[in-house]
Scaffold this motif. Sequence first.
Motif, PDB file in Angstrom:
ATOM      1  N   GLN A 142       0.622  -1.117   0.015  1.00  0.00           N
ATOM      2  CA  GLN A 142      -0.042   0.334  -0.300  1.00  0.00           C
ATOM      3  C   GLN A 142       0.636   1.255   0.186  1.00  0.00           C
ATOM      4  N   ARG A 149       3.061   4.087   6.266  1.00  0.00           N
ATOM      5  CA  ARG A 149       3.238   2.426   5.810  1.00  0.00           C
ATOM      6  C   ARG A 149       4.322   1.897   7.304  1.00  0.00           C
ATOM      7  N   ARG A 204      -6.062  -5.827   6.272  1.00  0.00           N
ATOM      8  CA  ARG A 204      -7.169  -5.347   5.115  1.00  0.00           C
ATOM      9  C   ARG A 204      -8.106  -4.564   5.883  1.00  0.00           C
TER      10      ARG A 204
END
Length: 289
Positions: A142, A149, A204
């Motif tokens: 991502q 991140r 997720r």
Amino acid sequence: MRVLLTGWASFRRGEATAGDVLSLRAVSDVLAEAGVDHVTAWSPGFRPEGPHLEDAHPDAFSHVVFACGPLHGAQLNELHERYAHCRRVAVGVSVPDPHDPAATGFDAVLARDDGDASTADLSLAAWLEAPPAVGVLLAPDQPEYGADRRHQDVHETLTGWLRDLDCGRVELDTRLATDDWRHCSTPDQFVSVAARLDVLVSTRLHGLVLGLKAGVPVLAVDPVAHGGKVTAQAAALGWPAILPAAAGRAELDEWFEWCCSAEGRARAAGEHPYPGPLAELVGELKGLP
């Protein structure tokens, strides 16, 4: 009498399959019930704590029992050589070639594959525990989250924790495909798989949403520092089992226990009304205030 219990899960270059290990468990229980002193040897690659064949001195044993799997290969020949003075018995095994030294080296062979006289596999006789079945759904990198991140660190923590957790692990992927049998081809199929889990661990957003849609408790971890879309979605759904990227094993243990609890299961199985903007979308399209 002292027995060294062995199988393919005992060899350094062997492998430990579920059936092999259950077969060793079944034989060990029978020996224990009969009052027979015995030691089970394990591959150092599977159980580093041992005991290993290297530690099992031949003079310490009167018998060697080999359970499950095919009688074939150099490692079995090495076993015969090392324990040549012991009485060697194979049980619940396959014999591809009765003339193979790996087979003829045993004093007695109680085969499972023998035509009309074939017997049930030893693993059927073993007791089983019932650890939870846990789905694991990890987000990709991502890049849209830039410097926030934390995917690599979060996934290293999660997978290390999962490795030590007593559970059945099932790796999942929400990516659908019609040309690869390993992927679901419809979202309905994915939710059907998720519904059969006890807990879903996910970094997720759709792992969280579809797990709850399937009525399964989800331990969600946001891989984005300061909270990204997973945290926002948990807030929108009122789901409490959401952890930040910096979460450690103690927090994972605490929330996993909650997900396995009656409260966690009931909360996941409850109604999850859709709180989203579909009505507003229709208004926008029609130009309504």
